[in-house]
Design a protein around this motif. Structure first.
Motif, PDB file in Angstrom:
ATOM      1  N   HIS A  35       0.695  -1.102   0.217  1.00 40.68           N
ATOM      2  CA  HIS A  35      -0.049   0.007   0.209  1.00 40.68           C
ATOM      3  C   HIS A  35       0.992   1.148   0.142  1.00 40.68           C
ATOM      4  CE1 HIS A  35      -3.934  -2.004   0.931  1.00 40.68           C
ATOM      5  NE2 HIS A  35      -3.362  -2.995   1.634  1.00 40.68           N
TER       6      HIS A  35
ATOM      7  N   ASN B 166      -5.284   7.901  -5.409  1.00 40.90           N
ATOM      8  CA  ASN B 166      -4.927   6.742  -4.613  1.00 40.90           C
ATOM      9  C   ASN B 166      -5.973   6.107  -3.849  1.00 40.90           C
ATOM     10  OD1 ASN B 166      -2.181   7.331  -4.768  1.00 40.90           O
ATOM     11  ND2 ASN B 166      -2.284   9.350  -3.463  1.00 40.90           N
TER      12      ASN B 166
ATOM     13  N   SER C  88      -7.755   4.732  -0.989  1.00 40.03           N
ATOM     14  CA  SER C  88      -7.775   4.544   0.563  1.00 40.03           C
ATOM     15  C   SER C  88      -8.945   3.680   1.063  1.00 40.03           C
ATOM     16  CB  SER C  88      -7.718   5.720   1.097  1.00 40.03           C
ATOM     17  OG  SER C  88      -7.658   5.834   2.763  1.00 40.03           O
TER      18      SER C  88
ATOM     19  N   ALA D 193      -9.219   3.601   7.141  1.00 40.61           N
ATOM     20  CA  ALA D 193      -8.339   4.558   7.771  1.00 40.61           C
ATOM     21  C   ALA D 193      -8.832   4.952   9.108  1.00 40.61           C
ATOM     22  CB  ALA D 193      -8.360   5.665   6.549  1.00 40.61           C
TER      23      ALA D 193
ATOM     24  N   LYS E  86      -3.785   2.775   5.044  1.00 46.24           N
ATOM     25  CA  LYS E  86      -4.929   3.529   4.159  1.00 46.24           C
ATOM     26  C   LYS E  86      -5.081   4.805   4.684  1.00 46.24           C
ATOM     27  CE  LYS E  86      -6.280   0.422   1.275  1.00 46.24           C
ATOM     28  NZ  LYS E  86      -6.338   0.529  -0.050  1.00 46.24           N
TER      29      LYS E  86
ATOM     30  N   LEU F  23      -2.123   6.533   3.300  1.00 43.43           N
ATOM     31  CA  LEU F  23      -2.209   7.226   2.011  1.00 43.43           C
ATOM     32  C   LEU F  23      -2.921   8.290   1.921  1.00 43.43           C
ATOM     33  CD1 LEU F  23      -3.261   3.712   0.067  1.00 43.43           C
ATOM     34  CD2 LEU F  23      -1.433   5.105  -0.337  1.00 43.43           C
ATOM     35  N   GLN F  24      -3.883   8.719   2.849  1.00 44.53           N
ATOM     36  CA  GLN F  24      -4.483   9.968   2.760  1.00 44.53           C
ATOM     37  C   GLN F  24      -3.537  11.187   2.878  1.00 44.53           C
ATOM     38  OE1 GLN F  24      -8.057  10.187   5.230  1.00 44.53           O
ATOM     39  NE2 GLN F  24      -8.739   8.296   4.519  1.00 44.53           N
TER      40      GLN F  24
ATOM     41  N   THR G 118      -1.444  11.658  -0.137  1.00 44.01           N
ATOM     42  CA  THR G 118      -2.048  12.239  -1.095  1.00 44.01           C
ATOM     43  C   THR G 118      -2.023  13.787  -1.006  1.00 44.01           C
ATOM     44  OG1 THR G 118      -3.634  10.380  -1.458  1.00 44.01           O
ATOM     45  CG2 THR G 118      -4.367  12.383  -2.039  1.00 44.01           C
TER      46      THR G 118
ATOM     47  N   ALA H 176      -7.618  11.139  -3.115  1.00 44.32           N
ATOM     48  CA  ALA H 176      -7.952   9.889  -2.799  1.00 44.32           C
ATOM     49  C   ALA H 176      -9.325   9.331  -2.790  1.00 44.32           C
ATOM     50  CB  ALA H 176      -7.160   9.527  -1.543  1.00 44.32           C
TER      51      ALA H 176
ATOM     52  N   ALA I  28     -12.067   6.841  -0.783  1.00 46.83           N
ATOM     53  CA  ALA I  28     -12.064   5.880   0.463  1.00 46.83           C
ATOM     54  C   ALA I  28     -13.149   5.096   0.325  1.00 46.83           C
ATOM     55  CB  ALA I  28     -12.045   6.817   1.583  1.00 46.83           C
TER      56      ALA I  28
ATOM     57  N   ILE J 224      -9.983  13.888  -0.124  1.00 44.42           N
ATOM     58  CA  ILE J 224     -10.326  12.388   0.071  1.00 44.42           C
ATOM     59  C   ILE J 224     -11.996  12.199   0.156  1.00 44.42           C
ATOM     60  CG2 ILE J 224     -10.102  10.797   1.902  1.00 44.42           C
ATOM     61  CD1 ILE J 224      -7.522  12.023   1.349  1.00 44.42           C
TER      62      ILE J 224
END
Length: 253
Positions: free
Chosen positions: A114, A139, A141, A145, A158, A161-162, A165, A181, A183, A244
């Protein structure tokens, strides 16, 4: 090589599930699509489907956690399809367990795919975007997360990744590159089937219990995520970056 008006997208973890749906949707949107996954042969059905619909696609076998493999794979995409200016970091694995049972190997496996994988893929692809003065990074996510029992590794990845981003958005914005991102919430894929199995629950029972908590009263599909990816990858999303988007049938975040 790509035609002057054709942009090239790379989608990781694209042999099945969400990645395959995103690859098909971006092909419908007019992108040439590199379908990346660990097993190149597993990518071929998605490539064939895109080609039969009149699109251009390329199957590429890449371990996204392998630095040299990523570099070679992205260079191959540039040579055979054209310079990639859209990247969807979707590749993922789960190694679920409660914290006290989780091995360091299970932690590392999830982090490597990831986070390390998204970093390596983005670093390799961004030079083509900055040279073109146009790019889109998406991305994948997860609502995990926000915390998910038995998924301390996956949740941490996850969430990571935020932050990844948002920082990409800050660093690459001046080059005409956006980073966002998605999610996902409960999406019906092989991964959610595996989660039900891990919990010792029949998938339909698992699905029914989860759906009862979702305001729109249904589970999500890979196509739901593909619709969001299509927006972020498009021309119209040029003023949206560092965001996100929870695609989960209700409020999150």
């Amino acid at each position: 090589m790509s035609t002057p008006n054709e942009r090239v997208a790379v989608v990781t973890g694209a042999a099945r599930g969400i990645g395959a749906a995103v690859a098909r949707r971006l092909a419908q949107d007019g992108f040439a699509v590199a379908v990346l996954d660990l097993d190149e042969a597993a990518c071929k059905p998605v490539v064939t489907e895109i080609e039969q619909s009149g699109g251009r696609a390329l199957a590429v076998g890449v371990d996204v956690a392998d630095e040299q493999a990523v570099q070679s794979g992205v260079e191959r995409v540039a040579e055979q399809l054209g310079a990639p200016t859209v990247l969807v970091n979707n590749a993922g694995v789960t190694r679920d367990n409660l914290l006290f049972k989780m091995s360091a190997l299970d932690w590392d496996a999830v982090m490597n795919v990831h986070l390390r994988g998204s970093f390596l893929m983005t670093r390799a692809a961004q030079r083509y975007m900055t040279e073109a003065r146009w790019g889109r990074i998406v991305n994948i996510s997860s609502v995990s997360a926000l915390g998910s029992r038995g998924q301390v590794n996956y949740s941490a990845a996850k969430a990571g990744l935020q932050g990844f981003t948002k920082t990409l958005a800050i660093e690459l914005g001046k080059f005409g590159v956006t980073a966002n991102a998605i999610a996902p919430g409960f999406i019906e894929t092989e991964m959610t089937v595996a989660t039900a199995a891990r919990l010792g629950i029949e998938f339909e029972d698992f699905k029914k219990a989860v759906v009862s908590t979702i305001p729109v009263n249904r589970g999500g599909t890979p196509a739901d995520i593909a619709h969001a990816a299509s927006f972020f990858a498009g021309e119209a999303a040029g003023y949206v970056s560092g965001q996100i988007l929870y695609v989960a049938g209700g409020p999150h975040g």
